[in-house]
Design a protein around this motif. Structure first.
Motif, short mmCIF file in Angstrom:
data_model
loop_
_atom_site.label_atom_id
_atom_site.label_comp_id
_atom_site.label_asym_id
_atom_site.label_seq_id
_atom_site.Cartn_x
_atom_site.Cartn_y
_atom_site.Cartn_z
N GLN A 1 0.89 5.74 -11.11
CA GLN A 1 1.94 4.85 -10.63
C GLN A 1 1.61 4.32 -9.24
O GLN A 1 1.78 3.12 -8.96
N ALA A 2 1.11 5.21 -8.37
CA ALA A 2 0.74 4.77 -7.02
C ALA A 2 -0.38 3.74 -7.07
O ALA A 2 -0.36 2.74 -6.34
N THR A 3 -1.37 3.97 -7.93
CA THR A 3 -2.47 3.03 -8.07
C THR A 3 -1.97 1.68 -8.56
O THR A 3 -2.37 0.62 -8.06
N ASP A 4 -1.08 1.68 -9.53
CA ASP A 4 -0.53 0.44 -10.06
C ASP A 4 0.25 -0.32 -8.99
O ASP A 4 0.16 -1.55 -8.89
N GLU A 5 1.03 0.40 -8.19
CA GLU A 5 1.82 -0.25 -7.16
C GLU A 5 0.92 -0.86 -6.09
O GLU A 5 1.18 -1.97 -5.60
N ILE A 6 -0.12 -0.14 -5.72
CA ILE A 6 -1.07 -0.67 -4.74
C ILE A 6 -1.74 -1.92 -5.28
O ILE A 6 -1.84 -2.95 -4.60
N ALA A 7 -2.21 -1.85 -6.53
CA ALA A 7 -2.87 -3.00 -7.14
C ALA A 7 -1.93 -4.19 -7.23
O ALA A 7 -2.34 -5.34 -7.04
N ALA A 8 -0.65 -3.94 -7.51
CA ALA A 8 0.32 -5.03 -7.64
C ALA A 8 0.52 -5.75 -6.31
O ALA A 8 0.64 -6.98 -6.25
N VAL A 9 0.55 -5.00 -5.22
CA VAL A 9 0.69 -5.62 -3.91
C VAL A 9 -0.55 -6.45 -3.57
O VAL A 9 -0.46 -7.59 -3.13
N LEU A 10 -1.73 -5.87 -3.81
CA LEU A 10 -2.97 -6.56 -3.48
C LEU A 10 -3.16 -7.84 -4.30
O LEU A 10 -3.76 -8.80 -3.84
N ALA A 11 -2.65 -7.82 -5.54
CA ALA A 11 -2.82 -8.96 -6.43
C ALA A 11 -1.65 -9.94 -6.38
O ALA A 11 -1.68 -10.95 -7.08
N ALA A 12 -0.65 -9.66 -5.58
CA ALA A 12 0.53 -10.54 -5.52
C ALA A 12 0.12 -11.94 -5.05
O ALA A 12 -0.71 -12.08 -4.15
N PRO A 13 0.71 -12.99 -5.65
CA PRO A 13 0.34 -14.36 -5.25
C PRO A 13 0.57 -14.65 -3.77
O PRO A 13 -0.13 -15.48 -3.19
N ASP A 14 1.54 -13.99 -3.17
CA ASP A 14 1.84 -14.26 -1.76
C ASP A 14 1.25 -13.20 -0.83
O ASP A 14 1.63 -13.12 0.35
N ALA A 15 0.31 -12.39 -1.32
CA ALA A 15 -0.28 -11.34 -0.49
C ALA A 15 -1.00 -11.96 0.71
O ALA A 15 -1.75 -12.92 0.58
N ARG A 16 -0.75 -11.42 1.89
CA ARG A 16 -1.39 -11.86 3.11
C ARG A 16 -2.04 -10.64 3.78
O ARG A 16 -1.47 -9.54 3.76
N THR A 17 -3.20 -10.83 4.38
CA THR A 17 -3.94 -9.71 4.96
C THR A 17 -4.17 -9.91 6.44
O THR A 17 -4.25 -11.04 6.94
N ARG A 18 -4.29 -8.79 7.14
CA ARG A 18 -4.72 -8.80 8.54
C ARG A 18 -5.58 -7.58 8.77
O ARG A 18 -5.20 -6.46 8.41
N ALA A 19 -6.75 -7.80 9.33
CA ALA A 19 -7.71 -6.73 9.54
C ALA A 19 -7.95 -6.52 11.03
O ALA A 19 -7.77 -7.44 11.85
#
Length: 251
Positions: A135-153
């Motif tokens: 479940q945790a893996t699925d939730e992480i993947a869903a956030v990363l693959a979300a159309p509006d996902a934005r990243t900051r490194a």
């Protein structure tokens, strides 16, 4: 070593495959090259996410069960996964890894890594621990693959890098870190939402892993960023030490 050579070391740096001399030269280059810093952080995030496939320890009887059933059960890769992985490799060779390619690679890795666990669940009924991990893996993947996902490194010091991925539509965020030093014995890294200066607990990191992806616990809501502190084992209600990392959320 030329500047062109340094631009080509992001992948090797993310995988800790550089010599000490090359690492020093590349980190000096990172301080003045925003493009390489971003790419190195994203590649480090990819490597950490791929490692999630190994976070579930199989039951001791799994090998015997697989050998017994191997004649009747044929493992197939998920539909389209091979082409996704192929495209991901091609883009890595071309050095340009977009956020969409990153999300696709991570989603494919999660699917491939979970195949054996899924088959065992179908055959023998999964344990609660395996279900929680999946479940945790699925939730992480869903956030990363979300159309509006934005990243900051950002570089976090001590050679570590961190990337925060925020999906406003899902109201969730993921923190991916590579090369994080182990906390002292009896200590743990705790994540926090920064609600305009008020820190709200967002869960704990695994003290035994230097590379990991963590779903921040709780809603993003109006948080402007996140922080990481070192806390006593079990965590604290409020930060008790200075932040070892502070990242503002991407807009």
């Amino acid at each position: 070593m030329t500047t062109t050579d340094l631009h080509q070391l992001t992948g090797a740096y993310a995988l800790h495959a550089l010599s000490d001399e090359e690492t020093v030269a590349f980190e000096r280059h990172l301080a003045g090259c925003e493009a390489c810093a971003q790419e190195a952080a994203e590649l480090s995030a990819t490597a950490a996410r791929l490692g999630l496939a190994a976070t579930v320890s199989p039951p001791g009887a799994l090998r015997e069960q697989v050998l017994r059933r191997i004649g009747t059960v044929r493992q197939q890769p998920p539909d389209g996964a091979a082409s996704v992985v192929h495209r991901g490799r091609a883009r890595l060779r071309g050095r340009q890894l977009s956020r969409w390619a990153l999300a696709a690679c991570l989603a494919a890795a999660a699917a491939l890594g979970g195949t054996a666990v899924w088959q065992h669940q179908r055959a023998e009924d999964a344990t609660r621990e395996a279900r929680r991990a999946e479940q945790a893996t699925d939730e992480i993947a869903a956030v990363l693959a979300a159309p509006d996902a934005r990243t900051r490194a950002a570089a976090l010091g001590d050679g570590s890098t961190g990337t925060v991925v925020v999906s406003r539509s899902r109201n969730q965020a993921v923190f991916v870190v590579a090369g994080m030093p182990h906390p002292d014995r009896g200590k743990v890294y705790q994540l926090w939402f920064d609600d305009d200066g008020a820190m709200r607990s967002a869960g704990l990191m695994d003290p035994g892993r230097t590379d990991q992806a963590v779903l921040l616990q709780g809603a993003v809501d109006g948080a402007s960023g996140m922080g990481v502190t070192v806390e006593p084992a079990g965590g604290s209600e409020q930060p008790t030490s200075s932040p070892v990392a502070l990242l503002s959320f991407p807009t």
